[in-house]
Design an enzyme around this catalytic site. Sequence first.
Site, PDB file in Angstrom:
ATOM      1  N   ASN A  81      49.761  42.993  29.831  1.00 50.54           N
ATOM      2  CA  ASN A  81      48.437  42.364  29.857  1.00 50.54           C
ATOM      3  C   ASN A  81      47.414  43.220  30.597  1.00 50.54           C
ATOM      4  O   ASN A  81      47.650  43.603  31.760  1.00 50.54           O
ATOM      5  CB  ASN A  81      48.527  41.022  30.588  1.00 50.54           C
ATOM      6  N   HIS A  90      52.239  40.600  33.423  1.00 49.06           N
ATOM      7  CA  HIS A  90      50.818  40.296  33.700  1.00 49.06           C
ATOM      8  C   HIS A  90      50.323  41.227  34.805  1.00 49.06           C
ATOM      9  O   HIS A  90      51.110  41.919  35.451  1.00 49.06           O
ATOM     10  CB  HIS A  90      50.682  38.845  34.175  1.00 49.06           C
ATOM     11  N   GLY A  91      49.011  41.186  35.033  1.00 45.06           N
ATOM     12  CA  GLY A  91      48.447  41.940  36.150  1.00 45.06           C
ATOM     13  C   GLY A  91      48.752  43.416  36.057  1.00 45.06           C
ATOM     14  O   GLY A  91      49.051  44.068  37.058  1.00 45.06           O
ATOM     15  N   ASP A  99      45.730  32.887  26.965  1.00 50.23           N
ATOM     16  CA  ASP A  99      46.215  33.470  28.216  1.00 50.23           C
ATOM     17  C   ASP A  99      46.164  32.394  29.314  1.00 50.23           C
ATOM     18  O   ASP A  99      45.116  31.771  29.533  1.00 50.23           O
ATOM     19  CB  ASP A  99      45.291  34.648  28.567  1.00 50.23           C
TER      20      ASP A  99
HETATM   21  P1  13P Z   1      44.820  42.554  35.170  1.00 51.00           P
HETATM   22  O1  13P Z   1      43.937  41.818  36.101  1.00 51.00           O
HETATM   23  O2  13P Z   1      45.725  43.499  35.894  1.00 51.00           O
HETATM   24  O3  13P Z   1      44.081  43.246  34.064  1.00 51.00           O
HETATM   25  O4  13P Z   1      45.806  41.469  34.461  1.00 51.00           O
HETATM   26  C1  13P Z   1      45.393  40.773  33.324  1.00 51.00           C
HETATM   27  C2  13P Z   1      46.312  39.646  32.993  1.00 51.00           C
HETATM   28  O5  13P Z   1      47.425  39.534  33.454  1.00 51.00           O
HETATM   29  C3  13P Z   1      45.808  38.651  32.046  1.00 51.00           C
HETATM   30  O6  13P Z   1      46.702  37.592  31.887  1.00 51.00           O
HETATM   31  O1  G3H Z   2      44.790  36.684  34.192  1.00 55.23           O
HETATM   32  C1  G3H Z   2      43.599  36.486  34.111  1.00 55.23           C
HETATM   33  C2  G3H Z   2      42.757  37.255  33.158  1.00 55.23           C
HETATM   34  O2  G3H Z   2      42.306  38.455  33.742  1.00 55.23           O
HETATM   35  C3  G3H Z   2      41.623  36.415  32.673  1.00 55.23           C
HETATM   36  O3  G3H Z   2      40.663  36.258  33.654  1.00 55.23           O
HETATM   37  O4  G3H Z   2      40.375  33.794  33.735  1.00 55.23           O
HETATM   38  O5  G3H Z   2      38.597  35.334  34.644  1.00 55.23           O
HETATM   39  O6  G3H Z   2      38.979  35.154  32.182  1.00 55.23           O
HETATM   40  P1  G3H Z   2      39.586  35.049  33.558  1.00 55.23           P
HETATM   41 ZN    ZN Z   3      47.811  37.088  33.633  1.00 54.30          ZN
END
Ligand code: 13P
Ligand code: G3H
Ligand code: ZN
Length: 309
Positions: free
Chosen positions: A254, A211-212, A82
Site C-alpha cells: 500500500n 500497509h504503511g 481501504d
Molecule cells: P503510507 O502512509 O505508508 O503510504 O501507507 C498507505 C496505506 O497503508 C494505505 O492503507
Molecule cells: O492508510 C491510510 C491511507 O493513507 C488513507 O489516508 O484516510 O487520510 O485518506 P486517508
Molecule cells: Zn493502511
Amino acid sequence: MPLVTSTEMFKKAYEGGYAIGAFNVNNMEIVQGITEAAKEVNAPLILQVSSGARKYANHTYLMKLVEAAIAETGLPICLHLDHGDTFELCKSCIDGGFTSVMIDGSHHSFEDNIKLTKQVVEYAHAHGVVVEGELGRLAGVEDDVNVSDEDSSYTRPEEVEEFVAKTGVDSLAIAIGTSHGAFKFKGEPKLRFDILEEVSRRLPGFPIVLHGASSVIPELVDKINQYGGNMPGARGVPEPMLRQAAKSAVCKINIDSDLRLAMTATIREYFAQHPEHFDPRQYLKPAREAIKDLVKNKIINVLGCDGKA
Ligand code: 13P
Ligand code: G3H
Ligand code: ZN
C-alpha cells in the site's frame, strides 16, 4: 475490460515473487498519473479509496474516474476500499461496484475482529467481492486517527490460522513495523521479517498485505522543506526492504504518502518558480507527471510487477 478482483493478481504475484501496488486515489490527477504509469509498463493495479477519500471526492465520482481509467488503459484494475471500519461502509462499497474491500477490525478484540470480518466476508463473497482483513495494529495517522507507538502492536503469528479459517478472508494485512504517514521510524528503520516468515509458513500460498509502505522519498521531503514546507524527521521504509517483502508472500503493497509528497513537492516548487500563475492546470499538470514518474519507478524497482498485466 470490467473491474476485476485481486484473486488472479495475487495468485500470479505469489507464484512470481512480486507484489501488486495498491495506490490511494482522491482525485482525477492522481487516478490519471497512476494509471498512465501502469499502462506504460503494463502492470496490474489496485486503486484504493479510503473513507476519507470517499467523503472528499464522492463515491460516484471516484467510480467514474476509475471506469474512465479502465476505458483509457485497458488494464486489469481492482477497486478496493481501504480501511473499512464498519459492515455498513463495506456493504455500501460492495453495493456501489467495488471489487474488493478491507474490513479493518484490528482495533477490536481478536473475537470481535473475527465476528465483524466474517460478517463482511459473507456479504462480499455472495456478491463476488474479495475481502482483506487485518491482524495486529499499525502506528501512524489514518483518517485523522493517530495511533501512538504504544498502542500499535505486531501481528501474533499464532493467531493467523484461526483468523483466516474462521473469517474466510482472501488476504491478510499484518503489522511488522511499518506505519502510516510520513514519520515511520524515530531511529533506524527496522521491520520484523521474522514475523512475516512465520505468518507465511503458517499460511502457505496465502496473500499477505503490507500497509504503511511508502518510502517517504528523501528527495521529495528535501524539496518540500526547500520550498517552504516543514517536515523534519520524515522517514519511510527503505526500498530494499520493500523489494525483499515483494519477493515473499507479500502480494499487495500500500502506497499513499509518497503520492502526497510527490504532488506537494511539485506544486510547492512550481509556485516558487512561477509565483504569478493561478491556473490550476498549470500546476496540476506537473504534479500529475510527478505521480506518474513515482508510480513507474515503484512498479519497476520495488514491486516488480511490470509486464505482468
Ligand atoms: P503510507 O502512509 O505508508 O503510504 O501507507 C498507505 C496505506 O497503508 C494505505 O492503507
Ligand atoms: O492508510 C491510510 C491511507 O493513507 C488513507 O489516508 O484516510 O487520510 O485518506 P486517508
Ligand atoms: Zn493502511
